[in-house]
Design an enzyme around this catalytic site. Structure first.
Site, PDB file in Angstrom:
ATOM      1  CG  ASP A  56      -1.922   1.151   1.151  1.00 21.20           C
ATOM      2  OD1 ASP A  56      -2.964   0.978   0.495  1.00 21.20           O
ATOM      3  OD2 ASP A  56      -1.662   2.220   1.745  1.00 21.20           O
ATOM      4  CD  GLU A  58      -1.413   6.336   2.690  1.00 22.89           C
ATOM      5  OE1 GLU A  58      -2.054   7.283   2.182  1.00 22.89           O
ATOM      6  OE2 GLU A  58      -1.932   5.256   3.006  1.00 22.89           O
ATOM      7  CG  HIS A 197      -6.483   7.331   4.394  1.00 27.31           C
ATOM      8  ND1 HIS A 197      -6.610   6.944   3.074  1.00 27.31           N
ATOM      9  CD2 HIS A 197      -7.748   7.604   4.822  1.00 27.31           C
ATOM     10  CE1 HIS A 197      -7.880   7.007   2.718  1.00 27.31           C
ATOM     11  NE2 HIS A 197      -8.583   7.392   3.750  1.00 27.31           N
ATOM     12  CG  ASP A 202      -4.449   1.951   4.701  1.00 28.41           C
ATOM     13  OD1 ASP A 202      -4.872   1.955   5.870  1.00 28.41           O
ATOM     14  OD2 ASP A 202      -4.622   2.907   3.912  1.00 28.41           O
TER      15      ASP A 202
END
Length: 633
Positions: A56, A58, A197, A202
């Site tokens: 994952d 960001e 987030h 995540d």
């Protein structure tokens, strides 16, 4: 010691029993090694033995073109056990927008000492080497990783991938979950970590979602990686059996029509390679539920070859507008476009209408829906004190002033406080803006936006800014259409990539002839034939002879690099000063819109309807075939 005959494979005694009777052996045909047909369970890589790396990211925005990675989190699992975790902040090389910091908790200060992505990628790729990559909405995460590799000069490894969002859409029904977002699936599968987030949290939540989805695979008999990969690309057998519909479709550019049981058009599309595009409807690459339903109803495919892509796009628009196929969503009702009209009265006002009538006033637009038209009208009223009442005013009969007059938003011509000449000067500002110069109309709006922002009334400033942008786009669109409507005849040529030319004849914005001049042929001779057979559009001079969508297709074709104007009758010119100076303003508005929704995903995250959803009773059957729809009257 040599083996006895009885112990030698392929030999039997004369009496038929090994080692009994006469010592003289009789040879028999040796079949060689025996081969056994393997079962489905023995084929492929068992899921329990596959190493998955759930990743994952960001980022600072929603697109790798203008955004960068700020954090990478990954979890390596195999057989339900966690083998390792990977987490690091990444310096994106730019400021992190405040709304991203609010969303993720990652600030510019936090990543100031973090490594750049070029230093992080080798470690991550080593961590994920040999594993199957898993992500929720994989095109987003893997797209950023691939873009970062390309920018850093690091080759992207050939690795299989699994998208848990797609897998959830295939395995879950809407009765179970309303959508397939990670925040919805994590509590449904009782994930130990709640998505927040942050990349590693995540990724951990996605691991639990992946394992929860794997539990759904057992009753379906899916136990190998190959079967899992094929699950999201499974083709409905009914769709596969209709591949013969593409057999007679030619290659090259053109338009295709899927026709139903009563030979009615179900869907109209266009492609530069008709055969390849039509064949794709019968493969696993087509996952749209409505198109799956359309293919189930289709009985034949009609192909219309075209000279080039512009002719194909124009024919598609015309066929959709004529037949209004039920499975086409765009361009079905061009007659429903909305326009803002400045009425022809002593004291004109704004009116939203559906028809443009020559000589009936000034028209601005078109607008795709009522909301856009109302936004543009509100911007005009914000700039100009035009009356907003709907009654017809008279110079002889006076009335009472409304609340807008008391607010200074109207000059109250109904009370005689404003003469026809004074009011006409205000309306002339809008006429001039639509015709050539929108500065007097737009300057008060932009000044008010700046003033509201300076007063920290940011929400009010954003609303007015967006309304102004709608108005600027409408003025620009109208001026572009008018520039082509005023040209009686225009001949355009574009290279065909093989030394020849694609030719188009346009009259008052309407494509009236199209053809191609090969490299060995004569362009002038081909053009003479096109002009001799070209359509003669009806209607008054100076008015568009085609729909707005068709004229804009012609304009975009003209503006492509390499286009040449062969012949022009009349004057082809843009109004001066026009809206060119407001391009930077529109770019800022569009950038702001993307930043407000940085993670907007165009794909639907809702659960799919039949026949894509898999159930244990439909394994291998591709789901139920949707019922046939009644033909429109």
């Amino acid at each position: 010691m040599p083996p006895s005959p009885a112990a030698t494979p392929g030999w039997v005694s004369a009496a038929g029993a090994p080692g009994a009777g006469l010592p003289r052996p009789t040879p028999r045909f040796d079949p060689g090694p025996r081969y056994v047909q393997g079962t489905i369970e023995e084929l492929g890589t068992p899921l329990a033995e596959v190493t998955f790396v759930v990743v994952d990211l960001e980022t600072t925005g929603g697109s790798p073109r203008d955004s960068a990675i700020t954090e990478i989190g990954a979890v390596k699992v195999r057989g339900g056990h966690v083998l390792g975790e990977f987490q690091t902040l990444v310096d994106p090389g730019r400021e992190i927008p405040p709304y991203i910091s609010v969303l993720t908790g990652i600030t510019t200060m936090m990543v100031a000492a973090a490594p750049r992505i070029a230093a992080v990628l080798p470690s991550f790729l080593e961590f994920a080497r040999g594993a199957v990559l898993v992500a929720h909405n994989a095109p987003f995460d893997l797209g950023f990783l691939k873009a970062a590799c390309a920018e850093s000069g690091i080759p992207w490894p050939a690795a299989a991938s699994v998208d848990t969002a797609v897998l959830a859409r295939r395995l879950l029904s809407r009765d179970e979950v309303p959508n397939c977002k990670l925040a919805t699936l994590a509590p449904y599968f009782s994930a130990a970590t709640s998505p927040c987030h942050r990349a590693l949290d995540d990724a951990r939540a996605t691991v639990d979602v992946l394992h929860g989805l794997f539990e759904r695979l057992g009753p379906l008999g899916i136990t190998s990686l190959e079967e899992l990969t094929g699950l999201t690309r499974r083709v409905d057998p009914e769709r596969r059996r209709k591949r013969h519909l593409a057999d007679d479709v030619p290659g090259g550019p053109g338009v295709y029509l899927f026709r139903g049981p009563k030979d009615e058009p179900l869907y109209v599309g266009t492609s530069n390679d008709l055969r390849s595009r039509v064949r794709s409807y019968f493969t696993a690459g087509e996952q749209r539920s409505r198109i799956t339903e359309m293919v189930a109803l289709a009985q034949r495919v009609e192909a219309i070859p075209c000279a080039h892509d512009l002719e194909a796009a124009v024919r598609e628009l015309r066929l959709i507008a004529e037949h209004k196929p039920r499975y086409n969503r765009r361009s079905r009702f061009p007659e429903r476009a909305l326009w803002i009209r400045l009425t022809e009265e002593v004291f004109p006002r704004l009116s939203v209408v559906r028809r443009v009538r020559p000589g009936a006033g000034v028209f601005l637009g078109p607008f795709p829906d009522r909301r856009a038209a109302d936004a543009a009208a509100a911007a005009i009223h914000e700039s100009l004190p035009l009356r907003q009442c709907t009654s017809r005013l008279s110079l002889k009969v006076l009335g009472d002033a409304c609340a807008l007059a008391g607010m200074g938003r109207c000059g109250a011509p109904c009370t005689g406080a404003q003469s026809a000449d004074e009011y006409g000067a205000i309306a002339a500002v809008l006429r001039a803006a639509v015709a050539a110069d929108p500065e007097a109309l737009l300057t008060p709006l932009l000044e008010r936006v700046d003033r509201l922002a300076a007063e920290e009334r940011f929400e009010d400033a954003a609303v007015l800014r967006d309304r102004t942008a709608v108005l600027v786009r409408a003025v620009r669109r109208r001026q572009r259409l008018e520039s082509l409507a005023a040209v009686p005849q225009l001949v355009i040529a574009r290279p065909d990539g093989a030394g020849g030319w694609h030719l188009s004849v346009v009259r008052r914005g309407r494509l009236v002839a199209a053809g191609g001049a090969p490299r060995v042929g004569s362009v002038r001779q081909t053009l003479a034939g096109l002009l001799a057979t070209a359509e003669t559009p009806l209607g008054p001079d100076g008015e568009l002879a085609a729909t707005v969508d068709e004229t804009e297709l012609v304009l975009r074709w003209m503006e492509k690099p390499g286009t040449r104007l062969v012949e022009v009758d009349g004057t082809l010119a843009c109004p001066v000063p026009g809206t060119g100076s407001y391009s930077a303003f529109l770019d800022r508005v569009e950038t702001s819109r993307r930043e407000r929704e940085p993670f907007a995903d165009g794909r639907s995250l809702g659960t799919r309807a039949r026949p894509e959803r898999v159930s244990s009773g439909a394994r291998g059957a591709g789901g139920a075939v949707p019922p046939r729809l009644a033909s429109p009257a």
